[in-house]
Design a protein around this motif. Structure first.
Motif, short mmCIF file in Angstrom:
data_model
loop_
_atom_site.label_atom_id
_atom_site.label_comp_id
_atom_site.label_asym_id
_atom_site.label_seq_id
_atom_site.Cartn_x
_atom_site.Cartn_y
_atom_site.Cartn_z
N VAL A 129 0.86 -1.18 0.00
CA VAL A 129 0.00 0.00 0.00
C VAL A 129 0.90 1.24 0.00
CG1 VAL A 129 -1.86 1.16 1.22
CG2 VAL A 129 -1.67 -1.32 1.33
N TYR B 93 1.48 5.20 0.92
CA TYR B 93 1.02 6.21 1.89
C TYR B 93 1.69 7.54 1.55
CZ TYR B 93 -0.30 1.99 4.40
OH TYR B 93 -0.85 0.78 4.74
N ASP B 94 1.35 8.55 2.34
CA ASP B 94 1.88 9.89 2.11
C ASP B 94 3.41 9.91 2.05
OD1 ASP B 94 -0.54 11.07 1.87
OD2 ASP B 94 -0.63 11.89 3.90
N ASP B 95 4.04 9.07 2.89
CA ASP B 95 5.50 9.12 2.92
C ASP B 95 6.15 8.51 1.68
OD1 ASP B 95 6.02 6.09 4.23
OD2 ASP B 95 4.23 7.10 4.93
N HIS B 96 5.35 7.94 0.78
CA HIS B 96 5.90 7.41 -0.46
C HIS B 96 5.92 8.45 -1.59
CE1 HIS B 96 4.65 3.33 1.24
NE2 HIS B 96 5.97 3.28 1.12
N TRP C 36 -3.55 4.06 -0.18
CA TRP C 36 -4.43 4.10 1.00
C TRP C 36 -5.41 5.26 0.84
CZ3 TRP C 36 -3.97 7.17 5.89
CH2 TRP C 36 -4.92 6.75 6.83
N HIS D 147 13.01 -0.63 -3.07
CA HIS D 147 12.45 -0.25 -1.77
C HIS D 147 11.66 -1.41 -1.15
CE1 HIS D 147 10.74 2.55 1.19
NE2 HIS D 147 9.59 1.96 0.98
#
Lengths: 566, 341
Positions: free
Chosen positions: A250, A252-255, A271, A303
């Protein structure tokens, strides 16, 4: 150009995100057909319809109830695709996406890319004979067995049914002319290929077959494309990664940076709470790549490959709340290589000082000395919060060692060991080190007798202690010589070692500090051994038989002190 | 024979679990509901369960921390606080509060009370059971709130997440610090021990038993067996059949404990409970605790420990590590992101 690219969306929840994505696609000039699961609450669906009411090129197709891994998803997709082809004759490519897909680049980029490849179908389509990613063991059997039970809701029955059919050798036959292929559902097909699949003349027979296959939504279009396509490029234009269980990763913002730099057209799965991702990628981006930039998913691949590695193999030498490997499943019992010296401080004057002076390693004394931990510099508390208290250490000597090596990652640790030290229950500690390929264990057997000799006490007072140490060291040598030992182990008797001390010292040193000029280093000074042979004879006279030193002449002669190694 | 023994063992644990459930039913009589806002609990909500006594100082940050993580409702059992904490809790729009004068010790350190609330309100929800001096962290918590975490766990059918209780401490004597309500305790308690933990696998319940940290290092060096238990299972997709076995260290049915760790070398996702026990107030509180004797296990053996605390010792040493955030804890292997990258 965007008008020649149509999007079909299969959605079932998180419809506020569907509305956002559909609006973005439609406002870029592309037609959108949405299939919403019939089990989606009516109010949610009405809200979606209202939210998109101002967009004439967004259509909703007939809704059917969808269940994971079943034929219903194929039917839903066909409804949507049919509506797309019928309503928008200008569409030349159709891209399938789900409710958790997010466009990472402007639609015009994808449209331009497809315009450069006008006759290519981008669909991951791998022959079941060759796939290796299917989890749960079913690949070819997806097509040859019957699947009357739902995998997610009736797992027990599902598994039993598979086992039973295997036992009975039940086998369905593939319809003539079809070779089963599987792959991602998120394809991009040309109007020609998609139309041909929808108008398939042998449809009833083929449908009947796929209805009973497992996860037909991953195989129907993938197989049929092989029949009708002129040119298949077997990859999905949607970036998606799977974890070791086969579940999608999934985003998220940090990706955000990772996704931005991937230059992929579309990502899945995102997400629904990832506000920053939606805001960033669904806006006019000044930082968008050039229109003809090719997707570069390799950074994201790395990653997630690292993450899978951490989940499956873990970090060597780490023992913690969510990683506690059983014996021999450690993938590395300790974090770093280390050296264990037995008998060296006894034979050499200031061996610790010498070793720390000539190598970059951290040199401890007897870490497992009975009354205190002898850390380098005799620190009270060492790296990571390890105390010099013997009782804390002896509570779990093995954890003490693994903690020490974990806490000092990046610096080689050396320490002294011997028969007088804490051994753990049943030589547990030494067994652990002996089985650890990170350990370099060097033993001069019998050297424990030198301090006894130098203590100045008489042989009859030392007899019992000498016998005890010899008994322990004999057991230790047994552990070191067992077939389970994987450490780098070297054992010399005192007599062997003294014949030519520089050779063994040279090879040990080469391993600790491979880049140093070992041959130029001054050897440490041997302790005075005059009279040691006589001392051993005294012990013998007392009825004790010292054997681990090897054959020691009564009057031993020192090798010339101060000579250089080799 | 072996199978028979295993069956008998399983039956014994089952009985134990049922007894605990009955006990919780029985003990619910000690609870008096002061504010019930549980009707506001929504379908996907993550709930926080907490028993406490006189924690008014910690509460403002506690509430802020868990709200920031994305917890949507708090269920508090107040064990007769007299520091204004209860009134503070009752004013929170997202908290339900129960009050009891019952004995903390006799209700298994509040677990019986919480057990009842977990049965009543936690069934089939993600529940976070913590003490008022425990702050949960997990990998990426700054960008991925609890619903992101629980969705991810749900998708993989993982029913619980484990955590190490990590003791934070200041540099200098414990009472030489200053802490005011609402402040992040990690600003005052900046240090921790990064690698002095021992792990034993308790084969009877398949749980890990982690001990060590500064309390063992400083107070219990000569009796490490009594070192504090640092294993925690704070976050659970609750089922009304579940029980916490002792505090939140382990659970029944036993299989739940097995969900926390990997024994084949891999790392599962795990978090950390920052333990903020050593705020300056611990010194005076220890005097009270010592006299109340409500501590876990045999209270007598803690006398020496409380005596030591009353002396306001310095837990800091040159080998202490300064806490800088979750990435550091993940890098040090205090917790793991597992495959949740």
């Amino acid at each position: 150009m965007s008008a020649e690219l149509g999007f079909v969306m299969l959605v079932h929840d998180g419809l506020h995100r569907t509305a956002q994505v559909a609006r973005y696609l439609a406002e870029s000039g592309s037609p959108v057909v949405i299939h919403a699961d019939a089990r989606t609450p009516a109010t949610d669906f009405r809200q979606l319809q209202t939210a998109l009411a101002d967009l004439p090129d967004v259509r909703f197709c007939r809704r059917i109830a969808c269940e994971w891994g079943t034929w219903s998803l194929v039917v839903a997709m066909r409804h949507a695709a049919r509506l797309m082809l019928d309503s928008f004759p200008q569409v030349r490519h159709v891209h399938a996406l789900s409710g958790v897909c997010l466009p990472l680049r402007p639609v015009s980029h994808l449209a331009a890319f497809l315009a450069r490849n006008p006759d290519t179908d981008f669909i991951e389509s791998v022959s079941v004979a060759d796939v290796n990613w299917t989890k749960g063991g079913l690949s070819a059997e997806r097509f040859t067995l019957y699947f009357p039970f739902a995998y997610k809701r009736q797992r027990w029955l599902f598994d039993r049914a598979v086992t039973l059919q295997r036992a009975l050798h039940i086998r369905r036959d593939m319809p003539e002319g079809l070779a089963p292929h599987i792959g991602s559902q998120w394809w991009t097909l040309t109007r020609r290929t998609l139309g041909a699949i929808l108008d398939e003349p042998a449809a009833p027979q083929i449908d009947r077959f796929f209805k009973r296959a497992w996860i037909p939504d991953e195989s129907y279009f993938q197989t049929m494309a092989r029949v009708h396509s002129r040119q298949i490029e077997s990859r999905s234009l949607t970036l998606g990664k799977f974890d070791h269980q086969g579940k999608p990763h999934v985003f998220y913002d940090d990706h955000l940076q990772l996704l931005r730099r991937s230059d992929c057209f579309m990502a899945r799965k995102v997400w629904s709470g990832a506000d920053r991702l939606y805001a960033h990628f669904l806006s006019d981006r000044p930082d968008a790549p050039a229109v003809d930039t090719e997707p570069q998913p390799s950074r994201i691949d790395r990653h997630f490959a690292r993450a899978t590695q951490q989940r499956v193999r873990g970090r060597a030498g780490l023992y913690m709340v969510s990683r506690f490997p059983v014996r021999n499943r450690e993938n590395g019992k300790t974090a770093e290589p280390y050296s264990v010296f037995q008998g060296f401080t006894e034979m050499f004057r200031d061996f610790e000082e010498w070793l720390s002076a000539v190598s970059a390693a951290r040199v401890h004394g007897h870490l497992f000395a009975p009354h205190k931990v002898e850390f380098a510099g005799r620190e009270k508390v060492f790296a990571g919060g390890l105390s010099d208290s013997a009782s804390l250490r002896d509570y779990n000597p093995r954890a003490f060692l693994t903690n020490l090596l974990w806490a000092t990652r990046g610096e080689r640790q050396c320490f002294q060991f011997g028969p007088a030290d804490t051994q753990g229950r049943n030589y547990d500690l030494l067994s652990f080190m002996a089985s650890d390929p990170n350990a370099q264990i060097s033993v001069i057997s019998g050297a424990w007798a030198v301090p006894l000799y130098r203590s100045g006490q008489r042989a009859e007072q030392l007899r019992a202690e000498a016998a005890r140490l010899q008994r322990i060291e004999t057991a230790m040598l047994g552990v070191l010589r067992s077939p389970a030992a994987h450490a780098r182990i070297r054992i010399w008797t005192m007599a062997e070692f003294l014949e030519n001390p520089s050779d063994p010292m040279h090879s040990i040193f080469d391993e600790i500090a491979p880049h140093q000029q070992a041959r130029l280093i001054q050897m440490p000074e041997l302790v005075d051994m005059q009279g040691f042979g006589a001392f051993l004879q005294d012990l013998r006279n007392q009825g004790m038989q010292p054997v681990l030193m090897g054959d020691f002449p009564l009057g031993v002669t020192d090798p010339a002190p101060g000579h250089r190694i080799k | 024979m072996k199978r028979l023994r295993a069956l008998r063992e399983a039956w014994r644990w089952r009985r134990k679990r049922q007894n605990r459930l009955l006990r919780a039913l029985w003990k619910r009589g000690e609870l008096r509901c002061l504010v019930d806002r549980t009707a506001a609990i929504g379908a996907g909500d993550v709930l926080v369960f907490c028993t406490l006594r006189n924690e008014a100082l910690r509460l403002p940050f506690f509430l802020a921390h868990y709200r920031r993580l994305g917890a949507t409702h708090f269920l508090f059992v107040d064990n007769d606080s007299d520091d204004g904490g209860r009134e503070l809790l009752m004013q929170q729009p997202d908290a339900s509060v129960w009050h009891t004068r019952g004995s903390y010790r006799a209700s298994r350190f509040g677990m019986d009370w919480l057990q009842w609330l977990l049965i009543r309100h936690g069934h089939d929800r993600w529940c976070l059971t913590v003490d008022a001096d425990e702050l949960l962290l997990y990998p990426h918590h700054d960008t991925r709130p609890l619903p992101a975490l629980t969705e991810w766990l749900d998708a993989r059918a993982i029913p619980a997440m484990g955590a190490l209780m990590l003791e934070l401490y200041p540099k200098g004597p414990l009472d030489a610090q200053r802490y005011s309500a609402g402040q992040d305790p990690a600003e005052v308690l900046q240090w921790y021990d990064r690698a002095n933990y021992t792990i034993t696998r308790k084969s009877d319940i398949d749980a890990l038993w982690i001990q060590g940290g500064p309390r063992s290092r400083v107070f219990l060096a000569d009796r490490p067996r009594q070192g504090p238990t640092l294993t925690k299972v704070p976050l659970v997709r609750w089922n009304r059949r579940h029980v916490y076995l002792n505090s939140t260290h382990s659970m029944l049915p036993r299989g739940m404990n097995r969900e926390i760790y990997d024994d084949q070398g891999g790392e599962k996702l795990s978090g950390v409970l920052l333990h903020t026990k050593f705020l300056p107030q611990v010194v005076e509180k220890s005097t009270e605790e010592k006299s109340r004797r409500q501590h876990f296990g045999d209270p007598g053996i803690y006398d020496a420990y409380y005596d030591a605390l009353i002396q306001a010792p310095d837990l800091w040493c040159a080998a202490s590590t300064r806490y800088t955030g979750w990435r550091q804890l993940e890098g040090e292997g205090i917790m793991s992101r597992g495959e949740w990258a």
